[in-house]
Write an enzyme that holds these catalytic residues in place. Structure first.
Site, PDB file in Angstrom:
ATOM      1  N   SER A 143       0.800  -1.030   0.522  1.00 35.41           N
ATOM      2  CA  SER A 143       0.045  -0.445   0.598  1.00 35.41           C
ATOM      3  C   SER A 143       1.254   1.241   0.712  1.00 35.41           C
ATOM      4  CB  SER A 143      -0.621   0.154   1.093  1.00 35.41           C
ATOM      5  OG  SER A 143      -1.591  -1.244   1.462  1.00 35.41           O
ATOM      6  N   HIS A 188      -0.203   3.553   4.413  1.00 38.44           N
ATOM      7  CA  HIS A 188      -0.848   4.194   3.527  1.00 38.44           C
ATOM      8  C   HIS A 188      -0.268   6.090   3.800  1.00 38.44           C
ATOM      9  CE1 HIS A 188      -2.631  -0.160   4.433  1.00 38.44           C
ATOM     10  NE2 HIS A 188      -3.379   0.532   3.308  1.00 38.44           N
TER      11      HIS A 188
END
EC number: 3.4.21.105
Length: 372
Positions: free
Chosen positions: A246, A311
């Site tokens: 991610s 993220h």
């Protein structure tokens, strides 16, 4: 007329005194009175170069380089300053294209905000080298996931399986001395849903970006997001492991979305507002899901669930470093001061994170869950 004859004609008629410059009037006359077998789009770009020069001259060497399928420094400067004209219809109106060229045209309108850049990319694009980086990364991630899925007989929330966390690819704070884990965690995924989300975004956004900006720039951006993700987790969520790509995916997505916003008027991709909203909703949902997995479910005996900070750090890398990379199409990054500021900032962060991982855990007395 072959290329060598064309170059000789240009030098004899446009620059007989070998001054190194060609007058605009002479060049226009040559185009009008001789059958120069040039791509009409190339002529548009040559006229753009002509009109961009305030002194009414073209550097002969730069003209030859452009005819030899190289974009000269003057032409790049003209693009940067916005002082150029395009005399033909927009690229979207071209008909009779094959499947591959239609896809290239789609990529040009999806990624590039300037019609001149789009025209140049469309007519200079070659399937060599192919966009292999994102494809290879995605294939490896799928193969690794399938191998662990078959071995564990578990396809969702694999991190609840202790044998999954024993993998030498997972980043775990107890194994942070094994440096490769700061990279290799990108091949492991929580489950089928995370793999599917990352693979879809990598192929839909990463492949077009790689086709336009090249493997070096996009691989640098992706790997910077991956490394920043694991290092950020080691600083801000010191007890948590990390899995999934991610960090790299969010670096690509945030860079592309930021580039679209910064060049909103020039972007001609269809339904851009709706697509922007959908992308933000999907990315926010994925972050929310990662936060829920980190804190909400009962924690297994092996310790905390993977962190969501990768993220966020990937998004920061994309907005900072990635935005500059995407805005510098066919321009050297090494000549830009802002690029070196970003490189220096990233290296400073790396050094800080290295010292943090060496000393901070013991100084702060962090209770790390035992490695699986």
């Amino acid at each position: 007329m072959d290329r060598s004859s064309l170059f000789q004609l240009i030098q004899e008629q446009l620059d007989p005194d070998q001054t190194g410059f060609v007058a605009v009037e002479n060049f226009t006359s040559l185009v009008q009175h001789h059958e120069l077998q040039l791509d009409p789009n190339k002529l548009d770009m040559l006229f753009a170069l002509v009109h961009a020069n305030e002194r009414g001259q073209i550097c002969y060497q730069e003209l030859i380089e452009l005819l030899s399928n190289k974009r000269s420094s003057s032409f790049r400067k003209a693009i940067a300053n916005g002082r150029r004209t395009l005399q033909r219809e927009i690229l979207l109106d071209e008909t009779g294209l094959g499947v591959y060229k239609r896809f290239v045209r789609y990529v040009a309108y999806e990624i590039l905000p300037c019609e001149t850049d789009r025209r140049w990319y469309f007519h200079q694009n070659r399937l060599c080298p192919p966009p292999v980086f994102m494809a290879i990364i995605t294939i490896i991630q799928i193969v690794v996931f399938l191998c662990y899925g078959v071995m564990l007989n578990k396809w969702v929330l694999q991190t609840y399986q202790p044998d999954f966390m024993k993998s030498p690819l997972v980043y775990h704070p107890g194994h942070r001395a094994q440096v490769w884990r700061f990279f290799s965690y990108m091949f492991m995924h929580v489950g089928l849903e995370q793999l599917g989300f990352n693979a879809l975004l990598q192929l839909m956004i990463g492949v077009p970006l790689e086709m336009v900006h090249g493997i070096l720039r996009i691989s640098l951006l992706y790997m910077a997001g991956v490394v920043a993700g694991s290092l950020t987790v080691s600083i801000t969520d010191m007890r948590a492991p990390v899995v999934g790509g991610s960090g790299g995916v969010y670096a690509l997505c945030s860079a592309h979305l930021a580039n679209v916003v910064m060049n909103w008027a020039g972007m001609k991709c269809p339904y851009k507002l709706l697509r922007m909203i959908l992308a933000l909703v999907c990315m926010s949902s994925e972050v929310g899901r990662a936060v829920w997995l980190r804190f909400s479910p009962p924690l297994p005996s092996s310790g905390p669930q993977p962190s969501f900070m990768a993220h966020l750090s990937g998004a920061v890398v994309g907005i900072s470093m990635g935005l500059l990379i995407l805005r510098s199409y066919e321009e050297s990054l090494q000549t830009q001061c802002s690029w070196w500021v970003l490189v220096f900032s990233f290296i400073t962060f790396l050094l800080f994170a290295i010292f943090w991982n060496i000393f901070a855990y013991e100084l702060l007395g962090v209770q790390i869950p035992p490695p699986p």
